[in-house]
Motif scaffolding. Structure first.
Motif, PDB file in Angstrom:
ATOM      1  N   HIS A  97     -30.060  -0.541  28.943  1.00 29.82           N
ATOM      2  CA  HIS A  97     -29.615   0.854  28.819  1.00 29.82           C
ATOM      3  C   HIS A  97     -28.184   0.901  28.297  1.00 29.82           C
ATOM      4  CE1 HIS A  97     -29.056   5.091  29.713  1.00 29.82           C
ATOM      5  NE2 HIS A  97     -27.984   4.796  30.433  1.00 29.82           N
ATOM      6  N   PHE A  98     -27.326   0.026  28.800  1.00 24.44           N
ATOM      7  CA  PHE A  98     -25.930  -0.049  28.343  1.00 24.44           C
ATOM      8  C   PHE A  98     -25.894  -0.369  26.846  1.00 24.44           C
ATOM      9  CE2 PHE A  98     -21.977  -2.150  27.389  1.00 24.44           C
ATOM     10  CZ  PHE A  98     -21.023  -1.539  28.190  1.00 24.44           C
ATOM     11  N   LYS A  99     -26.647  -1.373  26.453  1.00 27.34           N
ATOM     12  CA  LYS A  99     -26.654  -1.797  25.043  1.00 27.34           C
ATOM     13  C   LYS A  99     -27.109  -0.654  24.128  1.00 27.34           C
ATOM     14  CE  LYS A  99     -27.672  -6.685  25.964  1.00 27.34           C
ATOM     15  NZ  LYS A  99     -28.660  -7.773  25.735  1.00 27.34           N
ATOM     16  N   ALA A 100     -28.159   0.029  24.523  1.00 29.46           N
ATOM     17  CA  ALA A 100     -28.703   1.097  23.685  1.00 29.46           C
ATOM     18  C   ALA A 100     -27.693   2.219  23.496  1.00 29.46           C
ATOM     19  CB  ALA A 100     -29.994   1.631  24.315  1.00 29.46           C
ATOM     20  N   LYS A 101     -27.027   2.625  24.573  1.00 27.57           N
ATOM     21  CA  LYS A 101     -26.046   3.699  24.485  1.00 27.57           C
ATOM     22  C   LYS A 101     -24.852   3.301  23.632  1.00 27.57           C
ATOM     23  CE  LYS A 101     -27.983   6.945  26.948  1.00 27.57           C
ATOM     24  NZ  LYS A 101     -28.364   8.254  26.329  1.00 27.57           N
ATOM     25  N   VAL A 102     -24.414   2.055  23.771  1.00 23.44           N
ATOM     26  CA  VAL A 102     -23.262   1.573  22.992  1.00 23.44           C
ATOM     27  C   VAL A 102     -23.619   1.505  21.514  1.00 23.44           C
ATOM     28  CG1 VAL A 102     -21.847  -0.463  22.509  1.00 23.44           C
ATOM     29  CG2 VAL A 102     -22.114   0.346  24.863  1.00 23.44           C
ATOM     30  N   LEU A 103     -24.787   0.989  21.202  1.00 24.02           N
ATOM     31  CA  LEU A 103     -25.221   0.899  19.804  1.00 24.02           C
ATOM     32  C   LEU A 103     -25.303   2.283  19.177  1.00 24.02           C
ATOM     33  CD1 LEU A 103     -27.994  -1.832  20.126  1.00 24.02           C
ATOM     34  CD2 LEU A 103     -25.868  -2.029  18.817  1.00 24.02           C
ATOM     35  N   ASP A 104     -25.754   3.241  19.929  1.00 27.94           N
ATOM     36  CA  ASP A 104     -25.853   4.611  19.427  1.00 27.94           C
ATOM     37  C   ASP A 104     -24.469   5.199  19.166  1.00 27.94           C
ATOM     38  OD1 ASP A 104     -27.393   7.071  18.863  1.00 27.94           O
ATOM     39  OD2 ASP A 104     -26.347   7.828  20.633  1.00 27.94           O
ATOM     40  N   ALA A 105     -23.505   4.907  20.051  1.00 25.26           N
ATOM     41  CA  ALA A 105     -22.152   5.451  19.902  1.00 25.26           C
ATOM     42  C   ALA A 105     -21.383   4.780  18.778  1.00 25.26           C
ATOM     43  CB  ALA A 105     -21.382   5.296  21.217  1.00 25.26           C
ATOM     44  N   ALA A 106     -21.741   3.540  18.442  1.00 25.29           N
ATOM     45  CA  ALA A 106     -20.980   2.767  17.455  1.00 25.29           C
ATOM     46  C   ALA A 106     -21.223   3.215  16.025  1.00 25.29           C
ATOM     47  CB  ALA A 106     -21.301   1.283  17.601  1.00 25.29           C
ATOM     48  N   MET A 107     -22.092   4.168  15.826  1.00 16.78           N
ATOM     49  CA  MET A 107     -22.284   4.800  14.496  1.00 16.78           C
ATOM     50  C   MET A 107     -22.619   3.782  13.404  1.00 16.78           C
ATOM     51  SD  MET A 107     -21.737   8.001  15.197  1.00 16.78           S
ATOM     52  CE  MET A 107     -21.466   8.770  13.601  1.00 16.78           C
ATOM     53  N   GLY A 108     -23.447   2.792  13.744  1.00 16.63           N
ATOM     54  CA  GLY A 108     -23.886   1.834  12.736  1.00 16.63           C
ATOM     55  C   GLY A 108     -23.028   0.593  12.624  1.00 16.63           C
ATOM     56  N   ALA A 109     -21.887   0.553  13.306  1.00 18.51           N
ATOM     57  CA  ALA A 109     -21.055  -0.653  13.274  1.00 18.51           C
ATOM     58  C   ALA A 109     -21.788  -1.792  13.970  1.00 18.51           C
ATOM     59  CB  ALA A 109     -19.717  -0.396  13.965  1.00 18.51           C
ATOM     60  N   HIS A 110     -21.568  -3.012  13.509  1.00 15.87           N
ATOM     61  CA  HIS A 110     -22.224  -4.171  14.118  1.00 15.87           C
ATOM     62  C   HIS A 110     -21.668  -4.399  15.526  1.00 15.87           C
ATOM     63  CE1 HIS A 110     -24.438  -7.908  14.250  1.00 15.87           C
ATOM     64  NE2 HIS A 110     -23.349  -8.547  14.645  1.00 15.87           N
ATOM     65  N   VAL A 111     -22.540  -4.635  16.488  1.00 14.42           N
ATOM     66  CA  VAL A 111     -22.142  -4.810  17.891  1.00 14.42           C
ATOM     67  C   VAL A 111     -22.799  -6.066  18.446  1.00 14.42           C
ATOM     68  CG1 VAL A 111     -22.124  -3.806  20.204  1.00 14.42           C
ATOM     69  CG2 VAL A 111     -21.976  -2.309  18.194  1.00 14.42           C
ATOM     70  N   GLU A 112     -22.008  -6.850  19.191  1.00 11.82           N
ATOM     71  CA  GLU A 112     -22.535  -8.031  19.874  1.00 11.82           C
ATOM     72  C   GLU A 112     -22.136  -7.976  21.342  1.00 11.82           C
ATOM     73  OE1 GLU A 112     -22.999 -11.868  17.591  1.00 11.82           O
ATOM     74  OE2 GLU A 112     -21.195 -11.083  16.633  1.00 11.82           O
ATOM     75  N   PHE A 113     -23.043  -8.447  22.195  1.00 10.07           N
ATOM     76  CA  PHE A 113     -22.824  -8.446  23.636  1.00 10.07           C
ATOM     77  C   PHE A 113     -22.834  -9.883  24.148  1.00 10.07           C
ATOM     78  CE2 PHE A 113     -24.980  -4.547  22.404  1.00 10.07           C
ATOM     79  CZ  PHE A 113     -24.203  -3.566  23.015  1.00 10.07           C
ATOM     80  N   GLY A 114     -21.824 -10.238  24.931  1.00  4.23           N
ATOM     81  CA  GLY A 114     -21.737 -11.599  25.429  1.00  4.23           C
ATOM     82  C   GLY A 114     -21.474 -11.651  26.923  1.00  4.23           C
ATOM     83  N   THR A 115     -21.920 -12.745  27.528  1.00  3.49           N
ATOM     84  CA  THR A 115     -21.680 -12.986  28.945  1.00  3.49           C
ATOM     85  C   THR A 115     -20.654 -14.102  29.091  1.00  3.49           C
ATOM     86  OG1 THR A 115     -23.957 -12.363  29.428  1.00  3.49           O
ATOM     87  CG2 THR A 115     -22.755 -13.531  31.162  1.00  3.49           C
ATOM     88  N   ILE A 116     -19.725 -13.932  30.013  1.00  3.30           N
ATOM     89  CA  ILE A 116     -18.689 -14.924  30.262  1.00  3.30           C
ATOM     90  C   ILE A 116     -19.220 -15.948  31.256  1.00  3.30           C
ATOM     91  CG2 ILE A 116     -16.311 -15.284  31.039  1.00  3.30           C
ATOM     92  CD1 ILE A 116     -15.881 -12.249  30.506  1.00  3.30           C
ATOM     93  N   ASP A 117     -19.068 -17.223  30.941  1.00  4.74           N
ATOM     94  CA  ASP A 117     -19.593 -18.246  31.831  1.00  4.74           C
ATOM     95  C   ASP A 117     -18.771 -18.336  33.118  1.00  4.74           C
ATOM     96  OD1 ASP A 117     -17.459 -20.447  31.596  1.00  4.74           O
ATOM     97  OD2 ASP A 117     -17.988 -20.113  29.497  1.00  4.74           O
ATOM     98  N   GLU A 118     -19.349 -18.951  34.116  1.00  8.20           N
ATOM     99  CA  GLU A 118     -18.766 -19.016  35.452  1.00  8.20           C
ATOM    100  C   GLU A 118     -17.405 -19.705  35.452  1.00  8.20           C
ATOM    101  OE1 GLU A 118     -18.824 -18.560  39.738  1.00  8.20           O
ATOM    102  OE2 GLU A 118     -19.926 -17.641  38.088  1.00  8.20           O
ATOM    103  N   ILE A 119     -17.260 -20.773  34.698  1.00  7.70           N
ATOM    104  CA  ILE A 119     -15.999 -21.524  34.682  1.00  7.70           C
ATOM    105  C   ILE A 119     -14.878 -20.675  34.086  1.00  7.70           C
ATOM    106  CG2 ILE A 119     -14.820 -23.516  33.683  1.00  7.70           C
ATOM    107  CD1 ILE A 119     -17.413 -25.052  33.908  1.00  7.70           C
ATOM    108  N   SER A 120     -15.195 -19.908  33.056  1.00  7.66           N
ATOM    109  CA  SER A 120     -14.169 -19.092  32.398  1.00  7.66           C
ATOM    110  C   SER A 120     -13.764 -17.895  33.247  1.00  7.66           C
ATOM    111  CB  SER A 120     -14.683 -18.585  31.043  1.00  7.66           C
ATOM    112  OG  SER A 120     -14.976 -19.660  30.185  1.00  7.66           O
ATOM    113  N   TRP A 121     -14.689 -17.389  34.061  1.00  2.64           N
ATOM    114  CA  TRP A 121     -14.434 -16.145  34.782  1.00  2.64           C
ATOM    115  C   TRP A 121     -13.953 -16.373  36.204  1.00  2.64           C
ATOM    116  CZ3 TRP A 121     -13.271 -11.427  33.772  1.00  2.64           C
ATOM    117  CH2 TRP A 121     -13.385 -10.430  34.750  1.00  2.64           C
ATOM    118  N   ASN A 122     -14.594 -17.254  36.922  1.00  2.00           N
ATOM    119  CA  ASN A 122     -14.317 -17.398  38.348  1.00  2.00           C
ATOM    120  C   ASN A 122     -13.259 -18.460  38.633  1.00  2.00           C
ATOM    121  OD1 ASN A 122     -15.275 -15.906  40.581  1.00  2.00           O
ATOM    122  ND2 ASN A 122     -17.387 -16.410  40.015  1.00  2.00           N
ATOM    123  N   PHE A 123     -12.548 -18.267  39.713  1.00  2.00           N
ATOM    124  CA  PHE A 123     -11.672 -19.310  40.213  1.00  2.00           C
ATOM    125  C   PHE A 123     -12.534 -20.447  40.760  1.00  2.00           C
ATOM    126  CE2 PHE A 123      -9.087 -15.483  40.497  1.00  2.00           C
ATOM    127  CZ  PHE A 123      -7.859 -15.909  40.008  1.00  2.00           C
TER     128      PHE A 123
END
Length: 366
Positions: A97-123
């Motif tokens: 649902h988040f992706k769909a709404k963002v893609l719609d708001a971006a007016m055709g601009a290319h959009v990529e979604f990424g997840t941050i790995d545990e080592i990069s995010w967590n202590f």
């Protein structure tokens, strides 16, 4: 100040000019464009080249409404003409649902979604479960440091200070423009800041610079100076923007150099030293010193005084607490993704993580 319906009807009172009418150029630098440009002509100029750049936003699924607000604003005021792509990062997978709404708001601009790995995010687990970790966070909360008591905020700061530029989606680009949820742009940006920075050999842009709160970074300068010393980092002129220089008095007298920490100290300390030297000279010549009240008082004053200690003064320098607000920074990835910053980031992350892993060393403090 009175505004008419057209700019030419503007009347200036109280010696105040709007920014659009000010000449903001300095001897060192000047704005790329003092006013709006004709964007269509700008884009058709044969010298213009769109850059390998992207917006980058760190956000969460529950911030969708605020994310949409930001996208609508940046699209309306800039990206409707320049069509730069977006990268959205989250420590959790983005919902469909988040992706769909963002893609719609971006007016055709290319959009990529990424997840941050545990080592990069967590202590590291041995850190986040420790008493020292929770005590440090609670300490910032007790000192009323904004967001200081929120573990998630510390994770965000840690990520943006060291590992965001290593994310595979960000690595695709040469430039990035950091965006935040729930922000609004009030003016049209009619030129391409990526292109202008490239043309003018600029690598980092920011919006505001203010003093930091000391208790958010109590050891930063200590370890930074240690790193500079051990790695032999060559400092450039911008370093002076962030430091207090205590090497302000040229003298062979080490005592004077140590006592004088600011310009206002110099006259008094030099006068004191001269008066004491005159008093001691009279004593050495077996002349009466009883009538030298000034010399005696200065000698007593110095005997009673304590040397001013600056705890964070290393090699006659101290961090002046000035810092960029990085919320809306625009930069080349090469500002961070280089041997010096990568090495510094790795060391500082270990310091911030309250320890080191087996076989690793931390810099010694000065």
């Amino acid at each position: 100040m009175i505004f008419g319906s057209e700019p030419e009807f503007l009347e200036v009172t109280d010696n105040f000019l709007p920014f659009s009418k000010m000449d903001l150029a300095t001897e060192r630098d000047r704005p790329f464009h003092p006013n709006c440009v004709n964007t269509q002509n700008y884009l058709l100029n044969s010298s213009y080249t769109k850059q390998n750049a992207s917006f980058v936003m760190l956000t969460r699924n529950e911030e969708l409404k605020d994310v949409i607000k930001t996208i609508h604003s940046i699209e309306e005021h800039f990206n409707q003409w320049f069509h730069y792509p977006y990268v959205f990062l989250n420590d959790q997978p983005f919902e469909e649902h988040f992706k769909a709404k963002v893609l719609d708001a971006a007016m055709g601009a290319h959009v990529e979604f990424g997840t941050i790995d545990e080592i990069s995010w967590n202590f590291p687990s041995n850190v986040k479960d420790s008493f020292e970790f929770h005590n440090a966070i609670e300490n910032q909360g007790d000192r009323s440091v904004l967001y200081g008591s929120m573990e998630s905020y510390h994770k965000m700061c840690r990520f943006y200070s060291g590992l965001f530029y290593k994310h595979p989606l960000v690595q695709k680009f040469e430039w990035y423009w950091r965006l935040e949820p729930d922000v609004e742009f009030f003016c049209d940006i009619t030129y391409d800041p990526f292109w202008e920075m490239f043309q003018n050999d600029k690598k980092y842009g920011f919006t505001i610079m203010i003093p930091e709160l000391y208790w958010t970074v109590p050891n930063l300068f200590r370890y930074t100076k240690s790193f500079i010393r051990q790695e032999g980092v060559k400092l450039r002129s911008l370093w002076k923007l962030f430091t207090k220089d205590y090497d302000i008095f040229e003298s062979d007298d080490a005592d004077l150099r140590n006592w004088i920490n600011s310009g206002v100290d110099a006259r008094a300390k030099v006068s004191e030293k001269i008066a004491i030297e005159q008093l001691l000279k009279k004593g050495a010549e077996s002349r009466s010193i009883n009538d030298d009240k000034e010399g005696i008082m200065n000698l007593i004053k110095k005997a009673r005084s304590k040397k001013h200690i600056v705890e964070d003064k290393f090699f006659n320098e101290e961090y002046n607490l000035c810092h960029f607000w990085s919320n809306f920074e625009i930069a080349q990835l090469s500002v961070f993704d280089n041997d010096i910053y990568n090495s510094f980031s790795n060391i500082w992350r270990k310091v911030a993580d309250f320890g080191k892993r087996d076989g690793e060393t931390l810099p010694s403090t000065p």
